[in-house]
Design an enzyme around this catalytic site. Structure first.
Site, PDB file in Angstrom:
ATOM      1  N   ALA A 222      -0.443   7.255  -0.402  1.00 53.50           N
ATOM      2  CA  ALA A 222       0.578   8.006  -1.130  1.00 53.50           C
ATOM      3  C   ALA A 222       1.543   7.084  -1.873  1.00 53.50           C
ATOM      4  O   ALA A 222       2.628   7.485  -2.254  1.00 53.50           O
ATOM      5  CB  ALA A 222       1.350   8.882  -0.130  1.00 53.50           C
TER       6      ALA A 222
ATOM      7  N   ASP B  22       1.861  -5.474  -3.118  1.00 52.73           N
ATOM      8  CA  ASP B  22       2.076  -4.750  -1.857  1.00 52.73           C
ATOM      9  C   ASP B  22       2.213  -5.730  -0.693  1.00 52.73           C
ATOM     10  O   ASP B  22       3.219  -5.733   0.031  1.00 52.73           O
ATOM     11  CB  ASP B  22       0.915  -3.790  -1.574  1.00 52.73           C
ATOM     12  CG  ASP B  22       0.951  -2.555  -2.438  1.00 52.73           C
ATOM     13  OD1 ASP B  22       1.652  -2.586  -3.472  1.00 52.73           O
ATOM     14  OD2 ASP B  22       0.286  -1.554  -2.110  1.00 52.73           O
TER      15      ASP B  22
ATOM     16  N   SER C 173      -2.125   0.648   3.312  1.00 52.63           N
ATOM     17  CA  SER C 173      -3.277  -0.212   3.616  1.00 52.63           C
ATOM     18  C   SER C 173      -2.821  -1.660   3.811  1.00 52.63           C
ATOM     19  O   SER C 173      -3.264  -2.328   4.748  1.00 52.63           O
ATOM     20  CB  SER C 173      -4.357  -0.105   2.532  1.00 52.63           C
ATOM     21  OG  SER C 173      -3.856  -0.532   1.295  1.00 52.63           O
ATOM     22  N   ALA C 174      -1.915  -2.132   2.952  1.00 53.57           N
ATOM     23  CA  ALA C 174      -1.423  -3.513   3.095  1.00 53.57           C
ATOM     24  C   ALA C 174      -0.652  -3.667   4.401  1.00 53.57           C
ATOM     25  O   ALA C 174      -0.758  -4.689   5.092  1.00 53.57           O
ATOM     26  CB  ALA C 174      -0.532  -3.872   1.903  1.00 53.57           C
TER      27      ALA C 174
HETATM   28  O1  PMV Z   1      -0.197   3.159  -4.528  1.00 56.98           O
HETATM   29  P1  PMV Z   1      -0.229   1.835  -3.904  1.00 56.98           P
HETATM   30  O2  PMV Z   1       0.667   1.686  -2.738  1.00 56.98           O
HETATM   31  O3  PMV Z   1      -1.650   1.408  -3.555  1.00 56.98           O
HETATM   32  O4  PMV Z   1       0.316   0.770  -4.985  1.00 56.98           O
HETATM   33  C1  PMV Z   1      -0.487   0.353  -6.044  1.00 56.98           C
HETATM   34  C2  PMV Z   1       0.279  -0.437  -7.066  1.00 56.98           C
HETATM   35  C3  PMV Z   1      -0.553  -0.703  -8.340  1.00 56.98           C
HETATM   36  O5  PMV Z   1       0.308  -1.422  -9.230  1.00 56.98           O
HETATM   37  C4  PMV Z   1      -0.969   0.570  -9.017  1.00 56.98           C
HETATM   38  C5  PMV Z   1      -1.790  -1.540  -8.060  1.00 56.98           C
HETATM   39  C6  PMV Z   1      -1.516  -3.005  -7.737  1.00 56.98           C
HETATM   40  O6  PMV Z   1      -2.430  -3.641  -7.199  1.00 56.98           O
HETATM   41  O7  PMV Z   1      -0.433  -3.522  -8.060  1.00 56.98           O
END
Ligand code: PMV
Length: 321
Positions: free
Chosen positions: A102, A151, A107-108
């Site tokens: 979300a 992340d 995940s990180a």
């Molecule tokens: O939605 P999330 O928490 O996976 O964040 C992704 C952030 C992006 O900029 C869309 C992808 C990235 O690797 O930076």
């Protein structure tokens, strides 16, 4: 060592998501919501992941008894790590205290927390950020394909960070500041990898225009960081809304996210935007602390589970029993 409990925060991207994958800077902060991982000695290897902080799957539990070959990426990652560290039989319990898939970096955060907990359990010392990054990033690559690294870097660094997508490193950091943000969950779940690919298609189709958008996002992020240092909440809010428009323009917003962003402003927020990959997931808005209650009540009653988040500036959270 009998039990190790590790807590790793989630994260919120305030400026520059998606464009950071293509080299812009971005601003993100670790949040005061955590993934907790416990490792305990046991007679056999077992893994359990629960999601008490996710309104969609809060009653779901994913388990891995050793006789099952799992197809869940998190379970596979965890079981493979126990083998890598040659850790033997342990019980691993993972509790995710915020919405998953979300935009909040679940995940990180899971990858970092599990890596830190298993390493500490095995070797009796806490691994460096570099060691955690190298191991946990493999899961990020598996899930997201081409992660910018923002992340994991934010989660491991804590505080508010200015991240350079070209250099793939944090270039500035803020260790204090009292901001009240509200996160609102659209309840729609999506894949970061797919959304990142959809943006790459635009880049392939119209690269000159796309590069201009990347440089705008870069300016927004640098300027946004300056405003955070100055605590200029009104301008930070305006810039968040501008950034939301840019994300809408590349097709990663949704009807619900646009609606919530407008509604937040009507309710008196300084600004609002989607956070993370978009396509569903969460909205983040910045508001005066006295306004937060009304916005929270309205969004919750409209069916969008919402909660306050603040930047997490704290240290290592690790317990031994
Ligand atoms: O939605 P999330 O928490 O996976 O964040 C992704 C952030 C992006 O900029 C869309 C992808 C990235 O690797 O930076």
């Amino acid at each position: 060592m009998k039990i190790v409990n590790v807590y790793e925060p989630g994260k919120v991207i305030l400026f520059g998501e998606h464009f950071v994958v293509h080299g812009s800077k971005a601003v993100a902060f670790a949040i005061d919501k955590f993934v907790k991982v416990s490792v305990t000695k046991s007679d056999f290897l077992s893994v359990e992941i629960s999601f008490p902080g996710d309104p969609v799957i809060k009653d779901k539990v994913i388990r891995h008894p050793p006789e099952h070959v799992s197809s869940n990426v998190f379970l596979n990652y965890i079981v493979n790590l126990t083998r890598k560290f040659n850790i033997g039989n342990v019980r691993i319990n993972v509790e995710v205290g915020f919405p998953v898939a979300a935009g909040l970096g679940s995940s990180a955060s899971i990858a970092a927390a599990v890596t830190k907990a298993l390493y500490t359990y095995k070797y009796g010392i806490v691994p460096s950020k570099e060691v955690i990054y190298e191991i946990a990033n493999q899961l990020e690559v598996e899930i997201h394909g081409n992660p910018s690294g923002i992340d994991l870097n934010t989660i491991l660094e804590r505080g508010i960070v200015l991240y350079d997508g070209l250099e793939k490193r944090i270039v500035n950091k803020l260790d204090s500041g009292d901001f009240t943000f509200i996160v609102s969950d659209t309840i729609d779940r999506r894949s970061t990898g797919k959304l990142v690919k959809s943006v790459s298609l635009i880049k392939n189709e119209m690269s000159d225009l796309f590069n201009m958008l990347v440089s705008i996002a870069d300016k927004i992020s640098s300027y946004g960081f300056e405003l955070l240092v100055k605590n200029d909440v009104e301008k930070i809010g305006r810039l968040m809304s501008i950034n939301h428009g840019l994300l809408s323009a590349i097709g990663v917003s949704t009807t619900k996210l646009d609606y919530l962003a407008h509604r937040a402003i009507e309710l008196g927020a300084y600004g609002a935007k989607l956070t993370g990959a978009g396509g569903g997931g969460c909205l983040i808005c910045l508001c005066e602390s006295q306004k937060a209650k009304e916005i929270l009540q309205t969004f919750n009653s409209l069916g969008y589970p919402s909660f306050i988040v603040k930047p997490y500036y704290g240290d290592e959270k690790i317990e031994y029993e």
